[in-house]
Design a protein around this motif. Structure first.
Motif, PDB file in Angstrom:
ATOM      1  N   ASP A  23       0.862  -1.229  -0.101  1.00  0.00           N
ATOM      2  CA  ASP A  23      -0.096  -0.017   0.028  1.00  0.00           C
ATOM      3  C   ASP A  23       0.855   1.345  -0.064  1.00  0.00           C
ATOM      4  O   ASP A  23       1.361   1.879   0.960  1.00  0.00           O
ATOM      5  CB  ASP A  23      -0.922   0.066   1.297  1.00  0.00           C
ATOM      6  CG  ASP A  23      -2.179   0.986   1.111  1.00  0.00           C
ATOM      7  OD1 ASP A  23      -1.802   2.154   0.414  1.00  0.00           O
ATOM      8  OD2 ASP A  23      -2.947   0.925   2.053  1.00  0.00           O
ATOM      9  N   LEU A  24       1.177   1.869  -0.969  1.00  0.00           N
ATOM     10  CA  LEU A  24       2.152   2.921  -1.321  1.00  0.00           C
ATOM     11  C   LEU A  24       1.587   4.149  -0.604  1.00  0.00           C
ATOM     12  O   LEU A  24       2.310   4.716   0.129  1.00  0.00           O
ATOM     13  CB  LEU A  24       2.406   3.184  -2.944  1.00  0.00           C
ATOM     14  CG  LEU A  24       3.188   1.971  -3.589  1.00  0.00           C
ATOM     15  CD1 LEU A  24       3.489   2.393  -5.021  1.00  0.00           C
ATOM     16  CD2 LEU A  24       4.750   1.783  -3.120  1.00  0.00           C
ATOM     17  N   ALA A  25       0.344   4.702  -0.788  1.00  0.00           N
ATOM     18  CA  ALA A  25      -0.208   5.727  -0.313  1.00  0.00           C
ATOM     19  C   ALA A  25      -0.644   5.553   1.007  1.00  0.00           C
ATOM     20  O   ALA A  25      -0.616   6.353   1.921  1.00  0.00           O
ATOM     21  CB  ALA A  25      -1.446   5.766  -0.945  1.00  0.00           C
ATOM     22  N   GLY A  26      -1.016   4.127   1.662  1.00  0.00           N
ATOM     23  CA  GLY A  26      -1.207   3.889   2.892  1.00  0.00           C
ATOM     24  C   GLY A  26      -0.290   4.457   3.983  1.00  0.00           C
ATOM     25  O   GLY A  26      -0.514   4.563   5.167  1.00  0.00           O
ATOM     26  N   GLN A  27       1.017   4.043   3.556  1.00  0.00           N
ATOM     27  CA  GLN A  27       2.085   4.113   4.473  1.00  0.00           C
ATOM     28  C   GLN A  27       2.361   5.582   4.444  1.00  0.00           C
ATOM     29  O   GLN A  27       3.589   6.022   5.604  1.00  0.00           O
ATOM     30  CB  GLN A  27       3.338   3.355   4.246  1.00  0.00           C
ATOM     31  CG  GLN A  27       4.109   3.734   2.791  1.00  0.00           C
ATOM     32  CD  GLN A  27       5.312   2.958   2.640  1.00  0.00           C
ATOM     33  OE1 GLN A  27       5.264   1.576   3.100  1.00  0.00           O
ATOM     34  NE2 GLN A  27       6.239   3.316   1.796  1.00  0.00           N
ATOM     35  N   ALA A  28       2.080   6.698   3.842  1.00  0.00           N
ATOM     36  CA  ALA A  28       2.756   8.004   3.591  1.00  0.00           C
ATOM     37  C   ALA A  28       2.223   8.933   4.561  1.00  0.00           C
ATOM     38  O   ALA A  28       1.045   8.748   4.724  1.00  0.00           O
ATOM     39  CB  ALA A  28       2.513   8.292   2.223  1.00  0.00           C
ATOM     40  N   LEU A  29       3.100   9.839   4.798  1.00  0.00           N
ATOM     41  CA  LEU A  29       2.574  11.170   5.464  1.00  0.00           C
ATOM     42  C   LEU A  29       2.468  12.021   4.250  1.00  0.00           C
ATOM     43  O   LEU A  29       1.456  12.948   4.417  1.00  0.00           O
ATOM     44  CB  LEU A  29       3.627  11.594   6.353  1.00  0.00           C
ATOM     45  CG  LEU A  29       3.720  10.985   7.797  1.00  0.00           C
ATOM     46  CD1 LEU A  29       4.551  11.842   8.568  1.00  0.00           C
ATOM     47  CD2 LEU A  29       2.389  10.868   8.577  1.00  0.00           C
ATOM     48  N   VAL A  30       3.423  12.281   3.528  1.00  0.00           N
ATOM     49  CA  VAL A  30       3.349  13.127   2.351  1.00  0.00           C
ATOM     50  C   VAL A  30       3.230  12.203   1.042  1.00  0.00           C
ATOM     51  O   VAL A  30       4.073  11.353   0.837  1.00  0.00           O
ATOM     52  CB  VAL A  30       4.619  13.900   2.496  1.00  0.00           C
ATOM     53  CG1 VAL A  30       4.604  14.582   0.916  1.00  0.00           C
ATOM     54  CG2 VAL A  30       4.359  14.854   3.287  1.00  0.00           C
ATOM     55  N   LEU A  31       2.334  12.247   0.074  1.00  0.00           N
ATOM     56  CA  LEU A  31       2.183  11.410  -1.141  1.00  0.00           C
ATOM     57  C   LEU A  31       3.194  11.472  -1.916  1.00  0.00           C
ATOM     58  O   LEU A  31       3.780  10.434  -2.520  1.00  0.00           O
ATOM     59  CB  LEU A  31       0.871  11.655  -1.695  1.00  0.00           C
ATOM     60  CG  LEU A  31      -0.535  11.321  -0.899  1.00  0.00           C
ATOM     61  CD1 LEU A  31      -1.943  11.958  -1.556  1.00  0.00           C
ATOM     62  CD2 LEU A  31      -0.528  10.133  -0.409  1.00  0.00           C
ATOM     63  N   ASP A  32       3.919  12.824  -2.265  1.00  0.00           N
ATOM     64  CA  ASP A  32       4.690  12.914  -3.362  1.00  0.00           C
ATOM     65  C   ASP A  32       5.742  14.081  -2.894  1.00  0.00           C
ATOM     66  O   ASP A  32       5.211  15.305  -2.939  1.00  0.00           O
ATOM     67  CB  ASP A  32       4.002  13.225  -4.704  1.00  0.00           C
ATOM     68  CG  ASP A  32       5.086  13.418  -5.840  1.00  0.00           C
ATOM     69  OD1 ASP A  32       6.221  13.212  -5.385  1.00  0.00           O
ATOM     70  OD2 ASP A  32       4.572  13.661  -6.804  1.00  0.00           O
ATOM     71  N   PRO A  33       6.725  13.640  -2.190  1.00  0.00           N
ATOM     72  CA  PRO A  33       7.851  14.728  -2.086  1.00  0.00           C
ATOM     73  C   PRO A  33       8.294  15.657  -2.808  1.00  0.00           C
ATOM     74  O   PRO A  33       9.244  16.600  -3.009  1.00  0.00           O
ATOM     75  CB  PRO A  33       9.009  13.745  -1.156  1.00  0.00           C
ATOM     76  CG  PRO A  33       8.872  12.494  -1.935  1.00  0.00           C
ATOM     77  CD  PRO A  33       7.465  12.189  -2.222  1.00  0.00           C
ATOM     78  N   ALA A  34       8.150  15.250  -4.163  1.00  0.00           N
ATOM     79  CA  ALA A  34       8.345  15.945  -5.358  1.00  0.00           C
ATOM     80  C   ALA A  34       7.631  17.414  -5.418  1.00  0.00           C
ATOM     81  O   ALA A  34       8.028  18.291  -6.177  1.00  0.00           O
ATOM     82  CB  ALA A  34       8.579  15.369  -6.676  1.00  0.00           C
ATOM     83  N   LYS A  35       6.429  17.391  -4.929  1.00  0.00           N
ATOM     84  CA  LYS A  35       5.600  18.286  -4.396  1.00  0.00           C
ATOM     85  C   LYS A  35       5.516  19.064  -3.237  1.00  0.00           C
ATOM     86  O   LYS A  35       6.003  18.058  -2.421  1.00  0.00           O
ATOM     87  CB  LYS A  35       3.894  17.797  -4.954  1.00  0.00           C
ATOM     88  CG  LYS A  35       3.889  17.222  -6.439  1.00  0.00           C
ATOM     89  CD  LYS A  35       2.666  16.587  -6.676  1.00  0.00           C
ATOM     90  CE  LYS A  35       2.226  16.142  -7.853  1.00  0.00           C
ATOM     91  NZ  LYS A  35       1.083  15.463  -8.116  1.00  0.00           N
ATOM     92  N   PRO A  36       5.262  20.339  -3.062  1.00  0.00           N
ATOM     93  CA  PRO A  36       5.086  20.868  -1.727  1.00  0.00           C
ATOM     94  C   PRO A  36       4.236  20.130  -0.769  1.00  0.00           C
ATOM     95  O   PRO A  36       3.303  19.610  -1.359  1.00  0.00           O
ATOM     96  CB  PRO A  36       4.539  22.146  -1.947  1.00  0.00           C
ATOM     97  CG  PRO A  36       4.870  22.556  -3.251  1.00  0.00           C
ATOM     98  CD  PRO A  36       4.585  21.170  -4.041  1.00  0.00           C
ATOM     99  N   PRO A  37       4.647  19.867   0.252  1.00  0.00           N
ATOM    100  CA  PRO A  37       3.970  19.292   1.457  1.00  0.00           C
ATOM    101  C   PRO A  37       2.777  20.102   1.931  1.00  0.00           C
ATOM    102  O   PRO A  37       2.676  20.634   3.077  1.00  0.00           O
ATOM    103  CB  PRO A  37       5.050  18.818   2.623  1.00  0.00           C
ATOM    104  CG  PRO A  37       6.057  20.001   2.519  1.00  0.00           C
ATOM    105  CD  PRO A  37       6.093  20.394   1.055  1.00  0.00           C
ATOM    106  N   THR A  38       1.888  20.329   1.250  1.00  0.00           N
ATOM    107  CA  THR A  38       0.761  21.156   1.349  1.00  0.00           C
ATOM    108  C   THR A  38      -0.374  20.623   0.875  1.00  0.00           C
ATOM    109  O   THR A  38      -0.587  19.707   0.064  1.00  0.00           O
ATOM    110  CB  THR A  38       0.634  22.533   0.986  1.00  0.00           C
ATOM    111  OG1 THR A  38       0.943  22.427  -0.470  1.00  0.00           O
ATOM    112  CG2 THR A  38       2.060  23.307   1.442  1.00  0.00           C
ATOM    113  N   GLY A  39      -1.578  20.971   1.701  1.00  0.00           N
ATOM    114  CA  GLY A  39      -2.920  20.674   0.998  1.00  0.00           C
ATOM    115  C   GLY A  39      -3.338  19.255   0.858  1.00  0.00           C
ATOM    116  O   GLY A  39      -2.842  18.277   1.779  1.00  0.00           O
TER     117      GLY A  39
END
Length: 511
Positions: free
Chosen positions: A390-406
């Motif tokens: 579950d790639l999304a399930g373990q994440a705090l931030v979905l994509d570190p290439a994007k700003p950690p917002t929203g």
């Protein structure tokens, strides 16, 4: 296994914190404005093992909360995934103060005896970025399933000694380590230090790569330690280990720890060494490795909620709301404490989570507080992890290439993890905990030094992480035995011990 995402066959088998004294001392103080600014502190220096505690250069006890960040695909570097300054700022803003930062042997030593310093420089750049935000890095030599050949990552291709056995059946993580003879043979040969290229023992090559890595990072500000080998596996001995007959395999693991420790100490005499038990201990089996044989060492242990995962049918969600971890879960902490009492090693929970189930996350964070142990959540992002379900399930931030917002942030999960906690304690912690219902933090500590050599005197500083996500309108602090010296509502609360105080108690509530 850095992401415990699918229940294993073995899991099914196993899964059967005083007012009267304060009045005498005259040390009761409400939160007041003081001299210290409300910014993140510098990263603690000189992290060392002091009995079961980790301490800084001043001898203050370190209680860290952090995350894992491991890039498991080429080029095996977090910056290649976009992890950078904004991510470090995001972590610091939410009270996280450490990152277990993965390095991959295959990237360090692509050919026998040839080291890629450009790769290590990329990792060092990430360490420096984190340090600018007051975040320490635990350098973690990471592996899961040994190598890509076995649907994992870690070892260089040339270091895979599988006796030319076909890599089948390919059932993915974690099943392969129970069912794939080629993988079991590879682990056996590694633990046995079988000769590889050039007639050099493959484990000797690994230790030399660690020595080179330690020499590269020696003296780098922000490095809190070296995690020697992520989640070792006992190879073909695993059935016996499941039955508690694991002496031979544990002896070989101890030999590995000692060999690597000796190699590291030729290049870096001081940085704390973190050693791990076989990953079977993640579900509650006793961790019985010998230590790394070094005066400055700590146990790096993991905790995953196997039964909860089985109940949901997915380790990615690891149980339904309200579930608790498996009956063996509390044994993980008890076993770690027993190991520390027997060996004198420090303790750090370096992996747990890999789930969106906030009840599971809260239960482990709260249990770690009850046991006065720091922790690092798995993981900051999914980031195309090959050993997770579950790639999304373990994440705090979905994509570190994007700003950690929203929408790129799992905010509810962040709040579950970003709890107020003591960070550096000028004394010895007796108890601390955060009541989630009332958003109340309670901390009590003795001013006695953790090493038993006297006590901290008046003016000694203790810092407490107070994430704004928990106190959006601010907070009020009542403290006995010390005074608040940080600015009102600072994200890092600082208290200064009063003259004569033998104990400090602190209660923080929403403003």
């Amino acid at each position: 296994m850095s992401s415990r995402r699918t229940p294993t066959v073995s899991a099914r088998m196993l899964t059967v914190l005083t007012a009267a004294a304060a009045l005498v001392l005259g040390c009761w103080s409400p939160a007041i404005a003081g001299a210290a600014p409300g910014s993140s502190p510098d990263t603690p220096a000189g992290i060392a093992d002091t009995g079961r505690w980790l301490t800084d250069a001043e001898g203050r006890v370190l209680i860290t909360s952090g995350v894992n960040m491991v890039a498991k695909r080429p080029p095996y570097a977090p910056d290649a995934l976009g992890f950078g300054d904004d991510d470090a700022g995001f972590l610091a803003d939410n009270g996280f103060d450490s990152v277990r930062l993965g390095v991959i042997w295959k990237a360090i030593e692509p050919q026998p005896g040839i080291y890629d310093d450009a790769y290590l420089a990329r990792i060092k750049g990430t360490v420096e970025t984190l340090a600018r935000h007051g975040i320490s890095s635990l350098i973690d030599m990471h592996q899961d399933l040994a190598n890509e050949r076995f649907q994992g990552e870690g070892m260089p291709d040339w270091a895979v000694l599988d006796d030319k056995i076909p890599a089948v059946p390919k059932l993915g993580f974690t099943f392969n380590q129970f069912t794939m003879p080629a993988l079991l043979t590879t682990y056996d040969n590694f633990l046995d230090n079988r000769p590889g290229p050039g007639g050099v023992g493959v484990q000797d090559r690994f230790a030399a790569a660690w020595a080179h890595t330690a020499g590269f990072f020696r003296g780098t500000p922000g490095v809190m330690g070296y995690d020697l080998f992520n989640e070792p596996w006992p190879g073909s001995s695993y059935p016996a280990c499941l039955l508690g007959v694991c002496r031979s395999a544990n002896e070989r693991l101890t030999d590995l720890h000692h060999r690597v420790a000796r190699a590291i100490r030729t290049q870096d005499p001081n940085t704390t060494l973190f050693y791990e038990p076989f990953s079977l201990s993640n579900t509650g089996l006793p961790p019985n490795p010998g230590t790394a044989g070094d005066p400055n060492e700590a146990l790096s242990f993991h905790d995953y909620c196997t039964l909860a995962a089985l109940g949901s049918g997915s380790a990615g969600s690891a149980g339904s709301p309200g579930t608790v971890c498996n009956p063996f879960d509390s044994a993980v902490f008890a076993n770690a404490e027993a190991h520390s009492r027997a060996t004198g090693s420090g303790l750090l929970l370096t992996e747990f989570g890999a789930t969106d189930d906030e009840s599971v996350l809260a239960s482990i964070v709260d249990r770690a507080a009850q046991n006065r142990v720091g922790w690092q959540y798995w993981a900051y992002c999914g980031c195309d992890d090959p050993t997770t379900q579950d790639l999304a399930g373990q994440a705090l931030v979905l994509d570190p290439a994007k700003p950690p917002t929203g929408d790129n942030v799992r905010w509810s999960k962040v709040r579950t993890l970003a709890v107020p906690h003591p960070r550096l304690i000028a004394g010895t912690p007796e108890s601390y905990g955060f009541d989630r219902a009332s958003s109340t933090l309670r901390v009590r500590y003795s001013t006695a030094r953790a090493d038993g050599r006297g006590s901290f005197g008046a003016g000694s500083m203790t810092t407490v992480a107070m994430p704004q996500i928990e106190y959006p309108t601010g907070y009020t602090v009542n403290v006995i035995g010390a005074e608040v010296v940080s600015a009102p509502n600072s994200p890092v609360l600082q208290v200064r011990s009063a003259a004569g105080a033998q104990r400090v108690t602190l209660v923080a509530t929403p403003a």
